[in-house]
Scaffold this active site. Structure first.
Site, short mmCIF file in Angstrom:
data_model
loop_
_atom_site.label_atom_id
_atom_site.label_comp_id
_atom_site.label_asym_id
_atom_site.label_seq_id
_atom_site.Cartn_x
_atom_site.Cartn_y
_atom_site.Cartn_z
CG HIS A 306 -2.06 0.86 1.04
ND1 HIS A 306 -1.99 2.38 1.39
CD2 HIS A 306 -3.20 0.65 0.79
CE1 HIS A 306 -3.21 2.84 1.04
NE2 HIS A 306 -3.95 1.86 0.78
CG ASP A 364 -8.29 -4.43 -2.59
OD1 ASP A 364 -7.47 -3.48 -2.62
OD2 ASP A 364 -9.57 -4.30 -2.65
C1 SDX Z 1 -6.26 0.24 -2.61
O1 SDX Z 1 -4.50 4.53 -2.13
C2 SDX Z 1 -5.38 3.85 -1.27
O2 SDX Z 1 -5.76 4.45 -0.30
C3 SDX Z 1 -5.92 2.82 -2.11
C4 SDX Z 1 -7.16 1.84 -1.55
C5 SDX Z 1 -8.29 2.76 -1.16
O3 SDX Z 1 -9.05 2.28 -0.15
O4 SDX Z 1 -8.46 3.61 -1.87
O5 SDX Z 1 -6.42 1.41 0.00
C6 SDX Z 1 -7.27 0.53 -1.99
O6 SDX Z 1 -5.96 0.46 -3.94
C7 SDX Z 1 -5.42 -0.88 -2.05
C8 SDX Z 1 -4.17 -1.37 -2.94
C9 SDX Z 1 -4.88 -2.53 -3.74
N1 SDX Z 1 -3.55 -2.88 -4.79
C10 SDX Z 1 -2.93 -4.23 -4.78
O7 SDX Z 1 -3.14 -4.89 -3.82
C11 SDX Z 1 -2.26 -4.19 -5.96
C12 SDX Z 1 -0.75 -4.87 -5.36
N2 SDX Z 1 -0.21 -3.69 -4.68
C13 SDX Z 1 0.77 -2.93 -5.38
O8 SDX Z 1 0.41 -2.83 -6.74
C14 SDX Z 1 1.45 -1.64 -4.45
O9 SDX Z 1 1.61 -2.38 -3.48
C15 SDX Z 1 0.57 -0.53 -4.65
C16 SDX Z 1 0.23 0.09 -5.88
C17 SDX Z 1 -0.57 -0.65 -3.86
C18 SDX Z 1 1.23 0.66 -4.05
O10 SDX Z 1 2.50 0.86 -4.85
P1 SDX Z 1 3.51 2.13 -4.35
O11 SDX Z 1 3.13 2.62 -3.05
O12 SDX Z 1 3.85 2.82 -5.59
O13 SDX Z 1 4.74 1.28 -4.11
P2 SDX Z 1 5.86 0.78 -5.00
O14 SDX Z 1 5.00 0.36 -6.33
O15 SDX Z 1 6.67 1.70 -5.23
O16 SDX Z 1 6.49 -0.42 -4.50
C19 SDX Z 1 7.37 -0.41 -3.45
C20 SDX Z 1 8.20 -1.55 -3.64
C21 SDX Z 1 8.63 -1.93 -5.03
O17 SDX Z 1 10.01 -2.61 -5.21
P3 SDX Z 1 11.27 -1.58 -5.52
O18 SDX Z 1 10.82 -0.91 -6.66
O19 SDX Z 1 11.47 -0.73 -4.32
O20 SDX Z 1 12.26 -2.61 -5.44
O21 SDX Z 1 7.61 -2.75 -3.29
C22 SDX Z 1 7.36 -3.63 -4.39
C23 SDX Z 1 7.69 -2.90 -5.58
O22 SDX Z 1 7.90 -3.56 -6.70
N3 SDX Z 1 5.97 -3.98 -4.37
C24 SDX Z 1 5.34 -5.24 -4.25
C25 SDX Z 1 3.98 -5.23 -4.17
N4 SDX Z 1 3.81 -3.90 -3.92
C26 SDX Z 1 4.86 -3.21 -3.76
N5 SDX Z 1 6.14 -6.29 -4.60
C27 SDX Z 1 5.35 -7.53 -4.80
N6 SDX Z 1 4.14 -7.69 -4.43
C28 SDX Z 1 3.21 -6.32 -4.23
N7 SDX Z 1 2.15 -6.32 -4.10
#
Ligand code: SDX
Length: 430
Positions: A306, A364
């Site tokens: 998140h 989720d």
């Molecule tokens: C919702 O914003 C909100 O409040 C949203 C929400 C709401 O109520 O409105 O809470 C609802 O959208 C919840 C989130 C649902 N999405 C998912 O579950 C999809 C999977 N999660 C990821 O796509 C990700 O965690 C996000 C999009 C939720 C957050 O991404 P960020 O904050 O942009 O973080 P990032 O992509 O920069 O990740 C940081 C690191 C990265 O690695 P590095 O580039 O630093 O090496 O963490 C890794 C990412 O690759 N990473 C993951 C991961 N999420 C982040 N690696 C594996 N699996 C994951 N799920």
């Protein structure tokens, strides 16, 4: 709010930046005059360090894993209140008295029907259209029917549009589901409460008496509370930006629905359940954990991570508890997807990669299993998120419209394209 200044040095000049504190949470540096004074922009793709507005509605502490709606912890609202009480709280800022609650419930209940001509929009879609595509279209079309609540400068019209959106979203969503599965629409019933009415419109059929299971209705109501609002997430920011141009509230909510659809946002519940189904059995979890760690593999664990929560999403804990309640009530004692989810969560919470990146289950992760046990297909999961989040979008839109500092949102950019150059006639191009 206390405030002191910060300074920025650019070349041989020092600029003062006003520092502001909120009730709780990080301070902000006011950079609204920065470009005018310095000729430079700030740069923050994804707005990881940028506050887009001042708000009094919802507060998230990502490190602590807390979520407050108008100061009240989500766990207390979910356990002790109902969804329409949360709607009133998010909209007006205080918990309603008994009379205020009764009035609000009455107003919402008596606006749940749709203009009959709107039912014809559905027949224009293919039966296998994703219900979110239908939601985008039908909600956007509301502005074609309710002209008496599109003047955003009129507080009365804003209130009428807000009540209409809260009241009609379940009806529109249920009709999208019924159309999707080829069953007749079920009209709303005023003798049922909000969540029970929604389950009735989704699962009743004209040829047999349908009794809504009160345990499942309570679970649905709690799920709606958990999804109601969440600060300036992507879809809420979309609604605010659309509203900042003066677009009517129905068009703004349709824009929010479109944004929510993405798998990185509201589409994650559908993607998370599909992921659990793809993993299938506990023994295949290590293969997917390895993929999530592989930088060359775009795979991510859906339902994990998140932007704000760097601790356990408080909603996920309540959702997990609700998941067990629903599974018990519908008599699902062994659910292979839940087994995979629980084992995947256990492994991930112990794995150095996820611990270091602070990746915890989010709302989720368990919602898909719960909604599936309630009887919904995965294609309806994000629709249910949109029904629940409508109150958050409306409350944030109302706050933005009523903010005296409000102006049209128009970000700038770092331009790295071609410098000015002259046109080359096609006959002279190589
Ligand atoms: C919702 O914003 C909100 O409040 C949203 C929400 C709401 O109520 O409105 O809470 C609802 O959208 C919840 C989130 C649902 N999405 C998912 O579950 C999809 C999977 N999660 C990821 O796509 C990700 O965690 C996000 C999009 C939720 C957050 O991404 P960020 O904050 O942009 O973080 P990032 O992509 O920069 O990740 C940081 C690191 C990265 O690695 P590095 O580039 O630093 O090496 O963490 C890794 C990412 O690759 N990473 C993951 C991961 N999420 C982040 N690696 C594996 N699996 C994951 N799920």
């Amino acid at each position: 709010m206390s405030s002191d200044s910060a300074t920025l040095t650019l070349g041989n000049k020092v600029y003062d930046l006003s520092r502001k504190s909120g009730t709780v949470g990080p301070d902000v540096l006011d950079i609204s005059k920065l470009y005018g004074e310095t000729g430079v922009f700030t740069y923050d793709p994804g707005f990881t360090s940028t506050a887009s507005c001042e708000s009094r509605i919802t507060y998230i502490d990502g490190e602590e894993g807390t979520l407050l709606y108008r100061g009240f912890p989500i766990s207390q609202l979910a356990e002790q209140g109902d969804f329409l009480e949360t709607c009133y709280l998010l909209l007006y800022g205080e918990l309603p008295t008994q009379q205020q609650k009764a009035d609000f419930d009455y107003r919402v209940t008596h606006h749940t029907m749709l203009h009959e001509q709107m039912t014809r929009f559905y027949s224009g879609f293919r039966r296998d259209a994703h219900p979110m595509a239908v939601m985008c279209g039908v909600v956007g079309a509301l502005s074609a029917f309710y002209h008496d609540s599109t003047d955003i400068s009129d507080p009365h019209q804003r209130m009428v549009a807000s009540i209409r959106m809260i009241a009609k979203m379940p009806t529109i969503a249920a009709m999208a589901y019924k159309y999707h599965i080829g069953q007749p629409f079920m009209y709303p019933r005023n003798d049922l409460d909000y969540a029970a009415n929604f389950l009735y419109m989704c699962f009743a059929v004209p040829c047999v008496e349908y009794r809504v299971n009160p345990v499942l209705a309570r679970a649905m109501d709690r799920i709606m509370i958990l999804h109601a609002d969440h600060e300036q997430n992507a879809s809420t920011s979309t609604v605010r930006l659309a509203g900042s141009s003066g677009a009517n509230p129905f068009a703004c909510i349709a824009a929010g629905i479109a944004c929510l659809w993405g798998p990185a946002h509201g589409g994650a519940n559908e993607a998370a359940l599909n992921m659990l189904a793809e993993i299938g059995t506990v023994d295949r979890i290590p293969e997917y954990i390895a993929r999530a760690k592989d930088k060359d593999d775009p795979f991510r664990l859906m339902g994990f991570g998140h932007r704000v929560y760097k601790n356990y999403d408080p909603r996920a804990k309540i959702m997990q508890k609700t998941c067990h309640e629903v599974l018990a009530e519908v008599g699902i004692n062994d659910n292979p997807l839940l087994d995979v989810a629980l084992e995947l969560e256990r492994i991930a919470l112990e794995d150095e990669f996820f611990v270091e990146k602070k990746l915890y289950p989010n709302i989720d992760f368990y919602s898909g299993i719960t909604l599936s046990a309630l009887g919904f297909p995965t294609t309806m999961f994000t629709v249910l998120f949109a029904v629940s989040r409508t109150i958050g979008w409306i409350a944030q839109w109302k706050e933005m419209i009523e903010d005296p500092q409000q102006k049209i949102g128009r970000p700038r950019q770092l331009y790295t394209g071609a410098a000015q150059r002259d046109y080359v006639p096609i006959s002279m191009r190589k």
